[in-house]
Enzyme design. Structure first.
Site, PDB file in Angstrom:
ATOM      1  N   SER A  12      65.685 -20.532   0.597  1.00  0.00           N
ATOM      2  CA  SER A  12      67.001 -20.096   0.173  1.00  0.00           C
ATOM      3  C   SER A  12      68.004 -20.757   1.111  1.00  0.00           C
ATOM      4  CB  SER A  12      67.068 -18.567   0.288  1.00  0.00           C
ATOM      5  OG  SER A  12      68.373 -18.104   0.081  1.00  0.00           O
TER       6      SER A  12
ATOM      7  N   LYS B 135      66.504 -22.840  -3.576  1.00  0.00           N
ATOM      8  CA  LYS B 135      67.491 -21.885  -4.110  1.00  0.00           C
ATOM      9  C   LYS B 135      68.801 -22.093  -3.369  1.00  0.00           C
ATOM     10  CE  LYS B 135      67.953 -16.994  -3.123  1.00  0.00           C
ATOM     11  NZ  LYS B 135      67.195 -15.725  -3.033  1.00  0.00           N
TER      12      LYS B 135
ATOM     13  N   LYS C  25      72.604 -20.744  -2.558  1.00  0.00           N
ATOM     14  CA  LYS C  25      73.536 -19.622  -2.640  1.00  0.00           C
ATOM     15  C   LYS C  25      74.841 -20.150  -3.227  1.00  0.00           C
ATOM     16  CE  LYS C  25      71.273 -16.225  -0.612  1.00  0.00           C
ATOM     17  NZ  LYS C  25      70.993 -14.963  -1.301  1.00  0.00           N
TER      18      LYS C  25
ATOM     19  N   GLU D 228      70.190 -15.939 -10.091  1.00  0.00           N
ATOM     20  CA  GLU D 228      69.831 -14.646  -9.499  1.00  0.00           C
ATOM     21  C   GLU D 228      71.080 -13.798  -9.298  1.00  0.00           C
ATOM     22  OE1 GLU D 228      67.443 -15.259  -6.020  1.00  0.00           O
ATOM     23  OE2 GLU D 228      67.642 -13.201  -5.322  1.00  0.00           O
TER      24      GLU D 228
ATOM     25  N   ASP E 195      67.913  -9.081  -8.542  1.00  0.00           N
ATOM     26  CA  ASP E 195      67.537  -8.781  -7.163  1.00  0.00           C
ATOM     27  C   ASP E 195      68.140  -7.411  -6.828  1.00  0.00           C
ATOM     28  OD1 ASP E 195      67.388  -8.572  -4.380  1.00  0.00           O
ATOM     29  OD2 ASP E 195      68.160 -10.565  -3.946  1.00  0.00           O
TER      30      ASP E 195
ATOM     31  N   GLY F 289      63.342 -12.633   0.219  1.00  0.00           N
ATOM     32  CA  GLY F 289      63.372 -12.474   1.671  1.00  0.00           C
ATOM     33  C   GLY F 289      64.685 -11.867   2.131  1.00  0.00           C
TER      34      GLY F 289
HETATM   35  O1  OSB Z   1      69.804 -12.321  -1.983  1.00  0.00           O
HETATM   36  O2  OSB Z   1      67.885 -13.057  -1.564  1.00  0.00           O
HETATM   37  C1  OSB Z   1      68.977 -12.661  -1.173  1.00  0.00           C
HETATM   38  C2  OSB Z   1      69.226 -13.013   2.629  1.00  0.00           C
HETATM   39  C3  OSB Z   1      69.884 -11.843   2.950  1.00  0.00           C
HETATM   40  C4  OSB Z   1      70.276 -10.996   1.947  1.00  0.00           C
HETATM   41  C5  OSB Z   1      69.988 -11.302   0.617  1.00  0.00           C
HETATM   42  C6  OSB Z   1      69.301 -12.463   0.280  1.00  0.00           C
HETATM   43  C7  OSB Z   1      68.949 -13.338   1.312  1.00  0.00           C
HETATM   44  C8  OSB Z   1      68.299 -14.611   1.070  1.00  0.00           C
HETATM   45  C9  OSB Z   1      67.517 -15.216   2.201  1.00  0.00           C
HETATM   46  O3  OSB Z   1      68.400 -15.246   0.041  1.00  0.00           O
HETATM   47  C10 OSB Z   1      66.057 -15.207   1.968  1.00  0.00           C
HETATM   48  C11 OSB Z   1      65.329 -15.555   3.235  1.00  0.00           C
HETATM   49  O4  OSB Z   1      65.268 -16.740   3.549  1.00  0.00           O
HETATM   50  O5  OSB Z   1      64.825 -14.628   3.916  1.00  0.00           O
HETATM   51 MG    MG Z   2      69.054 -12.535  -3.945  1.00  0.00          MG
END
Ligand code: OSB
Ligand code: MG
Length: 375
Positions: free
Chosen positions: A135, A161, A163, A213, A238, A290
């Protein structure tokens, strides 16, 4: 198992680099760990709250409060048959899944050790190796983002992924897709849009994404059910899913075609299994999300990801992407083909580095059961 002691501690850990999502930038993590001793066996769990209530309503401090004042008193000294029994003891506490999960998952670690099984096997996992994605946080420019994508692809990761948030979306996704026409690519908006943005989100259909997502409000399954039919791209929920009932509603309403299972968000391994089973029944693929975890949470995520319907690469990646030094031994490592080999030692299968954990600890509290007479 008789719960003899519960230790809750807060660690201060600094991410190697800041992580930006639509809800803010994180670098200094306040990690809560739970260690439980039952029948002389020690088990570890991690509370995956964020520091501020911008992902969901829980925070490091609400979890500390709920565990200290409500969960611990219901558990200390209790005799449980299995970790799954905890649910009935805390079901009166509304919500606060992440607080519950940190405690329940420590019990799962204990149960696996008592049965001399790796946690992955106790959970019903069948895979020895899990598929990993990354991510990537929001970057200043598409060019900088492309550099990060290239680096993670060269590390072997199987899915990228990105953001996104309003103003940092279409151009960034277009640039990455142009540079890497064939990779598995998805985006995560962390609730930064509303249904009024449907046409704007439809522009993402052009980029052949694996999923979008959680584009809409954190608690709004209904609006996602209105959005999904207007897009070609699969939606993945999520934030909206903190219980199997939510998963059931989302699937029945057609609010998503994929679900991200996060142990903390759903309250621990027991409820994660219910979400998982429901998804499998409805042929909804799942993957493990995560929360910028330390090694303890990461180990639990890896164990869960060995269940066979985790068919999409998750956000479980190498310790060294996050931390200069992780709190477990060995650290979580990713193979050149973008997989994690899940350990076969009993319990979570990694050793917690106690001295290091102690040095990182900024707050700690222990509850002990009364010693049993005659014991
Ligand atoms: O939305 O998946 C999410 C991190 C903190 C809060 C929400 C999210 C995330 C990540 C990071 O996308 C995932 C990771 O690398 O641990
Ligand atoms: Mg998410």
């Amino acid at each position: 198992m008789r719960i003899e002691s519960i230790t809750l501690r807060e660690l201060e850990m600094r991410l190697k680099s800041p992580f930006e999502t639509s809800f803010g930038v994180t670098q200094k993590r306040r990690i809560l760990l739970v260690e439980i001793i039952a029948d002389g066996v020690s088990g570890w769990g991690e509370v995956t709250t964020t520091e501020a209530p911008f992902y969901n309503y829980e925070t490091t401090d609400t979890a500390w409060h709920v565990i200290s004042d409500f969960i611990t008193p219901r558990l200390i000294g209790k005799q449980l048959r299995t970790a799954a029994d905890m649910e009935s003891l805390v079901s009166g506490i509304r919500g606060h899944q992440m607080a519950k999960a940190g405690v329940e998952n420590a019990l799962w670690d204990i149960e696996a050790q008592q049965k001399d099984l790796p946690l992955s096997k106790l959970l019903g996992g069948t895979l020895n190796e899990i598929a990993c994605g990354v991510s990537l946080g929001i970057r200043e420019s598409p060019k900088l983002l492309i550099e990060r994508v290239a680096e993670e692809l060269s590390n072997g990761y199987q899915r990228i992924k990105l953001k996104i948030k309003p103003g940092k979306d279409l151009d960034f996704v277009a640039a990455v897709r142009k540079e890497f026409p064939r990779i598995l690519l998805s985006v995560d908006a962390n609730s930064a849009y509303s249904l009024a943005d449907a046409d704007h989100l439809r522009a993402l259909d052009e980029f052949d994404l694996l999923m979008i997502e959680q584009p809409l409000q954190w608690d709004d399954i209904y609006s996602h059910s209105k959005l999904q039919p207007r897009l070609r791209t699969a939606l993945c929920l999520d934030e909206c899913i903190s219980h199997s009932r939510h998963a059931e509603a989302a699937i029945e309403l057609g609010a998503c075609r994929i679900i991200n299972v996060k142990l903390g968000r759903v309250g621990g391994h027991t409820e994660a299994r219910h979400v998982y089973d429901l998804c499998r029944t409805h042929t909804i693929p799942v993957w493990c999300g995560g929360m910028l975890e330390s090694g303890v949470g990461r180990a639990h995520n890896a164990a869960m990801s060995t269940l066979p319907n985790f068919t999409l690469p998750g956000d479980v990646s190498a310790s060294k992407r996050y931390w200069a030094e992780d709190i477990i031994e060995p650290e979580v490592e990713v193979t050149p083909s973008g997989t994690i080999r899940v350990p076969d030692a009993p319990g979570i299968g990694y050793t917690v580095k106690r001295d290091f954990v102690e040095r990182l600890t900024v707050n700690k509290r222990t509850w002990k059961a009364e010693v049993m007479v005659g014991a």
